[in-house]
Design a protein around this motif. Structure first.
Motif, PDB file in Angstrom:
ATOM      1  N   ALA A 132       9.008   0.033  -6.633  1.00  0.00           N
ATOM      2  CA  ALA A 132       7.787   0.462  -6.007  1.00  0.00           C
ATOM      3  C   ALA A 132       6.712   0.598  -6.762  1.00  0.00           C
ATOM      4  O   ALA A 132       5.555  -0.010  -6.455  1.00  0.00           O
ATOM      5  N   LEU A 144       3.304  -1.673  -5.776  1.00  0.00           N
ATOM      6  CA  LEU A 144       2.249  -0.622  -5.180  1.00  0.00           C
ATOM      7  C   LEU A 144       0.841  -1.529  -5.696  1.00  0.00           C
ATOM      8  O   LEU A 144       0.910  -1.845  -7.355  1.00  0.00           O
ATOM      9  N   GLY A 189      -1.856   3.010  -4.341  1.00  0.00           N
ATOM     10  CA  GLY A 189      -0.735   2.845  -3.565  1.00  0.00           C
ATOM     11  C   GLY A 189       0.093   4.080  -3.667  1.00  0.00           C
ATOM     12  O   GLY A 189       0.146   4.920  -4.597  1.00  0.00           O
ATOM     13  N   GLU A 190       0.732   4.440  -2.524  1.00  0.00           N
ATOM     14  CA  GLU A 190       1.709   5.518  -2.503  1.00  0.00           C
ATOM     15  C   GLU A 190       3.070   5.538  -2.394  1.00  0.00           C
ATOM     16  O   GLU A 190       3.550   4.462  -1.319  1.00  0.00           O
ATOM     17  N   LEU A 191       4.102   5.965  -3.034  1.00  0.00           N
ATOM     18  CA  LEU A 191       5.379   6.150  -2.958  1.00  0.00           C
ATOM     19  C   LEU A 191       5.755   7.300  -2.283  1.00  0.00           C
ATOM     20  O   LEU A 191       5.393   8.233  -2.765  1.00  0.00           O
ATOM     21  N   ASP A 228       0.871  -1.238  -0.031  1.00  0.00           N
ATOM     22  CA  ASP A 228       0.052   0.183   0.083  1.00  0.00           C
ATOM     23  C   ASP A 228       0.791   1.371  -0.037  1.00  0.00           C
ATOM     24  O   ASP A 228       0.392   2.367  -0.652  1.00  0.00           O
ATOM     25  N   VAL A 229       1.898   1.278   0.735  1.00  0.00           N
ATOM     26  CA  VAL A 229       2.803   2.303   0.858  1.00  0.00           C
ATOM     27  C   VAL A 229       4.422   2.037   1.031  1.00  0.00           C
ATOM     28  O   VAL A 229       4.679   1.150   1.643  1.00  0.00           O
ATOM     29  N   LYS A 282       0.143   5.494  -7.495  1.00  0.00           N
ATOM     30  CA  LYS A 282       0.089   4.593  -8.563  1.00  0.00           C
ATOM     31  C   LYS A 282      -1.204   4.552  -9.090  1.00  0.00           C
ATOM     32  O   LYS A 282      -2.161   4.216  -8.367  1.00  0.00           O
TER      33      LYS A 282
END
Length: 377
Positions: A329, A333, A337-339, A303-304, A376
């Protein structure tokens, strides 16, 4: 790489034909040439410490050395280079800096690491296995060998001198003194985090030798800790390039239901992250894994991702590692989802993130650092 033991085709890991960085340098060839010219007897137990990409272990494979490294990438490069050279399977025993060292060492070859702390830790761990007849030779580029480097060898092993420089490389020649009274090993090192940095304030950090900023909280991480995502609930988080694990531990402290995966290519770092997490009695679930970025993590399972990418490989400046982290990533993800990335402002990570994710948002910044988020789609 041409040596008295033959010519070898070597590569770094992961092998990238576009990568122009060599898998050896003048300090490796200088050491190998001197071993042959001085007819150093490579009998008994040969130990190679800090072999960056397996150049020394590959050249000396017929002597069945033990290689000790802190780097997963270096270990994988060594496996590939040994196989390419046709070395007998098992000819070189590959150990990590977290493994028990051999009980007796007859030849000790040390590729001087960037971290003086890691050198101190390794020499102290190896010293009991060194005897008066052990041949001890260190090697490094001139810019890597300092007075403090020589003092460490002298304080832990015995009288030490250096060779003349050749092609900007130098050797360290040490005569072991078994009667030497050695200092206690100060590693791992622990300290309490300062106040004002979010949920990790006042908690304990544990650092094994060689981990970035092992004796204090670096300013980049301090800034990142003030701007981490909140309200993560039970989501799956990755602390990528986790170092001592303070970022992932802070997230777990604030979000007890999260599942945190700590990942780094350094065996010392992952051991530090696990020690930091356990020292703080964090409730929740965590996994600790040594590897190449997010390789081995299932696509769409995260998720992250939180990361502070390195922008160097040993002494070479490169953005290859950051790019692999970002692409990894994006693969791992889930949609949405977040980077989250922290980096020096001048590195321009926002350009890479927009190219890869199609978006990049500035979360926080100061004159030196920026915290960026990419989502994403």
């Amino acid at each position: 790489m041409t040596t008295p033991w033959g010519t070898f085709e070597l590569s770094r890991f992961p092998d990238d034909p576009r990568d122009r960085l060599r898998a050896w340098d003048a300090s490796d060839t200088y050491l190998l040439r001197q071993l042959a010219e001085r007819e150093v007897p490579l009998s008994g137990q040969v130990v190679v410490v800090g072999d960056r990409w397996g150049a020394l272990a590959t050249a000396l494979a017929e002597h069945r050395p033990v290689q000790i490294t802190d780097s997963f990438l270096s270990q994988e490069a060594s496996r590939a280079n040994l196989a390419r050279a046709g070395a007998e399977p098992g000819a070189v025993r590959l150990l990590t800096t977290q493994d028990p060292p051999p009980e007796r060492i007859d030849v000790l070859l040390v590729r001087v690491p960037k971290s003086l702390a890691l050198l101190e830790d390794q020499l102290l761990r190896l010293a009991p296995a060194v005897h008066s007849g052990t041949v001890v030779v260190g090697t490094g580029m001139v810019k890597e060998i300092h007075t403090s480097t020589l003092r460490l060898f002298e304080r832990i092993l015995g009288p030490t001198r250096t060779s003349q420089a050749e092609q900007k490389a130098r050797l360290i020649l040490c005569t072991p003194d078994p009667s030497l009274i050695r200092p206690a090993n100060p590693w791992p090192y622990s300290y309490a985090l300062p106040d004002g940095i979010g949920p990790a304030s006042g908690h304990t950090v544990v650092n094994h030798a060689g981990v970035f900023c092992a004796d204090r909280l670096d300013i980049g991480t301090r800034f990142f800790l003030r701007h981490l995502p909140d309200g993560l609930g039970s989501r799956r988080i990755v602390d990528l390039g986790c170092g001592n694990g303070v970022v992932g531990t802070a997230v777990a402290l604030a979000n007890p239901e999260t599942e945190v995966l700590f990942m780094d290519e350094s065996f010392q770092a992952v051991a530090s992250a696990e020690a930091t997490y356990k020292a703080n009695g964090v409730p929740g679930h965590a996994e600790f894994r040594v590897g190449d970025g997010l390789a081995g993590v299932a696509a769409g399972s995260v998720d992250v991702v939180l990361t502070n990418p390195p922008f160097h490989s040993h002494q070479a400046l490169t953005d290859a590692t950051a790019w692999r982290m970002f692409t990894g990533a994006r693969r791992t993800l889930r949609p949405g989802g977040e980077l989250w990335v922290i980096g020096n402002r001048h590195l321009g990570y926002h350009v890479k993130l927009r190219r890869l994710f199609g978006n990049s948002r500035l979360i926080a910044g100061d004159p030196k650092f920026v915290v960026l988020k990419a989502v994403k789609k």
